[in-house]
Design a protein around this motif. Structure first.
Motif, PDB file in Angstrom:
ATOM      1  N   VAL A  70      50.165  32.744  35.053  1.00  0.00           N
ATOM      2  CA  VAL A  70      49.780  34.262  34.545  1.00  0.00           C
ATOM      3  C   VAL A  70      48.173  34.324  34.552  1.00  0.00           C
ATOM      4  CG1 VAL A  70      51.669  35.259  33.504  1.00  0.00           C
ATOM      5  CG2 VAL A  70      50.054  34.232  32.193  1.00  0.00           C
ATOM      6  N   THR A  71      47.806  35.464  34.622  1.00  0.00           N
ATOM      7  CA  THR A  71      46.292  35.791  34.665  1.00  0.00           C
ATOM      8  C   THR A  71      45.866  37.122  34.339  1.00  0.00           C
ATOM      9  OG1 THR A  71      44.377  35.879  35.917  1.00  0.00           O
ATOM     10  CG2 THR A  71      46.165  36.341  37.203  1.00  0.00           C
ATOM     11  N   ASP A  72      44.904  37.557  33.707  1.00  0.00           N
ATOM     12  CA  ASP A  72      44.421  38.729  33.459  1.00  0.00           C
ATOM     13  C   ASP A  72      43.398  39.280  34.473  1.00  0.00           C
ATOM     14  OD1 ASP A  72      45.494  38.485  30.972  1.00  0.00           O
ATOM     15  OD2 ASP A  72      43.675  38.372  29.952  1.00  0.00           O
ATOM     16  N   VAL A  73      43.552  40.582  34.867  1.00  0.00           N
ATOM     17  CA  VAL A  73      42.801  41.302  36.026  1.00  0.00           C
ATOM     18  C   VAL A  73      42.190  42.587  35.271  1.00  0.00           C
ATOM     19  CG1 VAL A  73      43.022  42.518  38.156  1.00  0.00           C
ATOM     20  CG2 VAL A  73      44.462  40.588  37.759  1.00  0.00           C
ATOM     21  N   THR A  74      40.911  42.654  35.553  1.00  0.00           N
ATOM     22  CA  THR A  74      39.931  43.341  34.774  1.00  0.00           C
ATOM     23  C   THR A  74      39.378  44.142  35.772  1.00  0.00           C
ATOM     24  OG1 THR A  74      39.450  41.926  32.926  1.00  0.00           O
ATOM     25  CG2 THR A  74      37.913  43.710  33.306  1.00  0.00           C
ATOM     26  N   PHE A  75      39.087  45.540  35.802  1.00  0.00           N
ATOM     27  CA  PHE A  75      38.395  46.286  36.844  1.00  0.00           C
ATOM     28  C   PHE A  75      37.826  47.640  36.185  1.00  0.00           C
ATOM     29  CE2 PHE A  75      41.930  49.013  37.542  1.00  0.00           C
ATOM     30  CZ  PHE A  75      42.979  48.406  37.252  1.00  0.00           C
ATOM     31  N   THR A  76      37.190  48.302  36.846  1.00  0.00           N
ATOM     32  CA  THR A  76      36.557  49.582  36.370  1.00  0.00           C
ATOM     33  C   THR A  76      36.898  50.555  37.253  1.00  0.00           C
ATOM     34  OG1 THR A  76      34.385  49.475  37.386  1.00  0.00           O
ATOM     35  CG2 THR A  76      34.686  48.423  35.185  1.00  0.00           C
ATOM     36  N   VAL A  77      37.280  51.793  36.718  1.00  0.00           N
ATOM     37  CA  VAL A  77      37.480  53.189  37.593  1.00  0.00           C
ATOM     38  C   VAL A  77      36.847  54.210  36.998  1.00  0.00           C
ATOM     39  CG1 VAL A  77      39.695  52.500  38.193  1.00  0.00           C
ATOM     40  CG2 VAL A  77      39.418  53.770  35.975  1.00  0.00           C
ATOM     41  N   PRO A  78      36.608  55.364  37.654  1.00  0.00           N
ATOM     42  CA  PRO A  78      35.856  56.530  36.831  1.00  0.00           C
ATOM     43  C   PRO A  78      36.548  56.738  35.683  1.00  0.00           C
ATOM     44  CG  PRO A  78      35.707  56.699  39.368  1.00  0.00           C
ATOM     45  CD  PRO A  78      36.869  55.472  38.946  1.00  0.00           C
TER      46      PRO A  78
END
Ligand code: ASP
Ligand code: MG
Length: 414
Positions: A312-320
């Motif tokens: 397993v892994t963490d996924v980080t991202f940005t959105v408005p």
């Protein structure tokens, strides 16, 4: 003699006194022996008022009729300016979008300019007549009025400048140019004499809202030299006191001592989303970002960690920020497919970016950014880069400090 397109925004057109000031500037440009076309916005606040009427008329208003209503703001200011110029003894006339015509395609309320018939305009300008053109509006194939989307007058001006092959497109606004960073945060921010199209695009997309981004992209494509300047400064003798937005070649030839970094921008309009314990196998990332794209949610920064266990892994991202609720909705719906454990969101973040074409040929720009922030104990939560930009995501409360220390570190303080 030069051919100049002058564009005046809503604050410059708000009321007859300001329109007279604008007319004086136009008159001075004509007196310098230049051929002039002027593109105008509606009076400040007017388009909002008109949009309000449309919403009142019908929640699901017809976009074609919306265009008829909202395009009227610019019709008023273009007529008033032409009238004022004539009263001052300057030959002028208004040219509405459908009269030129400025042909647009695709959809009402967010039309795209396809072509502008420049012959008549050029003939009028050559004959010494100022062409006053309402920004924001055009005409569809079926002859109906269209508008370009909010803030579209900048794009109108650049498109007109390209069509008449203007030497320069001067955009008069309520700031006097493009700065190395937000002068409200760093008092020693400097006004840039010149900036490249690419840099301006990056600066605009990360929060320096001087020009509509679309207009900069069009200027870059059509090679229109754009100048940003204040309509509230004393006109003075110097015809080029603002910031020029031009090609990299033009800058290289003129400015050997250019800084490595051109500007520092910040943007508080993004939010961070972390999906925890996502299965680490092919296709998972696609299963996250595909549905978001389908929902027209614009993802910006992305980090995927390598899972410790390889499972397993963490996924980080940005959105408005305005899309956080919708993003969560989409992701919860896709949870069975993606298989994450939880969604963590944080809207108290800011993106700080250093931008400069100089970094293409220099190493160490990113390293310097990380070191400078580390020395102030500012934690970096995400990183993204392009050829001419390094962006970091940090705690919102540290935005001003980060911008200030970076401005000093890259030698931008005036
Ligand atoms: N008047 C339009 C608006 O407020 C277009 C513009 O001024 O650029 O969006
Ligand atoms: Mg504007």
């Amino acid at each position: 003699m030069a051919r100049i397109v002058m564009k005046f925004g809503g604050t410059s057109m708000a009321g007859m006194e300001r329109i007279r000031n604008v007319a004086n500037r136009v008159k001075a440009e004509v007196a310098r022996g230049n051929e002039v076309a002027v593109v105008v916005s509606a009076m400040a606040g007017e388009t909002d008022r008109l949009v309000g009427f449309c919403k009142e008329a019908s929640a699901l208003y017809d976009p074609a009729e919306y265009d008829v209503v909202v395009a009227s703001g610019e019709q008023v200011t273009s007529g008033l300016l032409a009238m004022t110029l004539k009263a001052m003894g300057v030959d002028a006339r208004s040219w509405l979008g459908w009269q030129i015509p400025i042909r647009t395609v695709e959809t009402h309320a967010k039309a795209r300019i396809e072509s502008i018939d420049s012959e008549t305009l050029i003939a009028a300008m050559k004959a010494g007549q100022v062409a006053v053109i309402p920004g924001f509006q055009g005409m569809m194939d079926d002859g109906r009025i269209s508008t370009l989307g909010r803030g579209g007058s900048d794009t109108s001006a650049v498109a007109v400048a390209a069509a008449v092959k203007a030497d320069r497109c001067d955009i008069y606004t309520d700031v006097d140019g493009v700065y190395t960073t937000d002068p409200r945060i760093v008092s020693r921010a400097r006004k840039l004499g010149k900036v490249t199209y690419e840099e301006m695009l990056e600066l605009a997309s990360v929060g320096s809202k001087v020009l509509q981004t679309r207009s900069v992209a069009l200027a870059m494509k059509e090679r229109v030299r754009v100048q940003v300047l204040s309509s509230f400064d004393e006109p003075g003798d110097n015809p080029e006191p603002g910031t020029l937005i031009v090609s990299e070649e033009e800058i290289e030839g003129s400015d050997m001592e250019r800084q490595l970094i051109t500007g520092i921008a910040h943007d508080k309009n993004e939010a961070k989303i972390v999906l925890t314990r996502v299965p680490d196998r092919p296709g998972i990332v696609a299963s996250i970002f595909g549905p978001l794209a389908d929902a027209a949610i614009n993802v910006d920064m992305i980090i995927q960690n390598v899972g410790h266990s390889g499972i397993v892994t963490d996924v980080t991202f940005t959105v408005p920020r305005s899309d956080v609720a919708r993003s969560i909705d989409v992701l919860e719906r896709e949870k069975p497919v993606i298989g994450f454990e939880s969604i963590i969101t944080d809207a108290e973040v800011a993106k700080v970016s250093v931008v400069g074409v100089g970094m293409r040929s220099h190493a160490g720009v990113a390293a310097m950014m990380f070191k400078t922030l580390a020395e102030r104990g500012i934690n970096i939560e995400a990183i993204s880069t392009s050829e001419i930009k390094v962006s970091v995501l940090i705690d919102e409360d540290e935005t001003e400090l980060a911008v200030r220390v970076l401005h000093t570190a890259y030698g931008l303080d005036g």
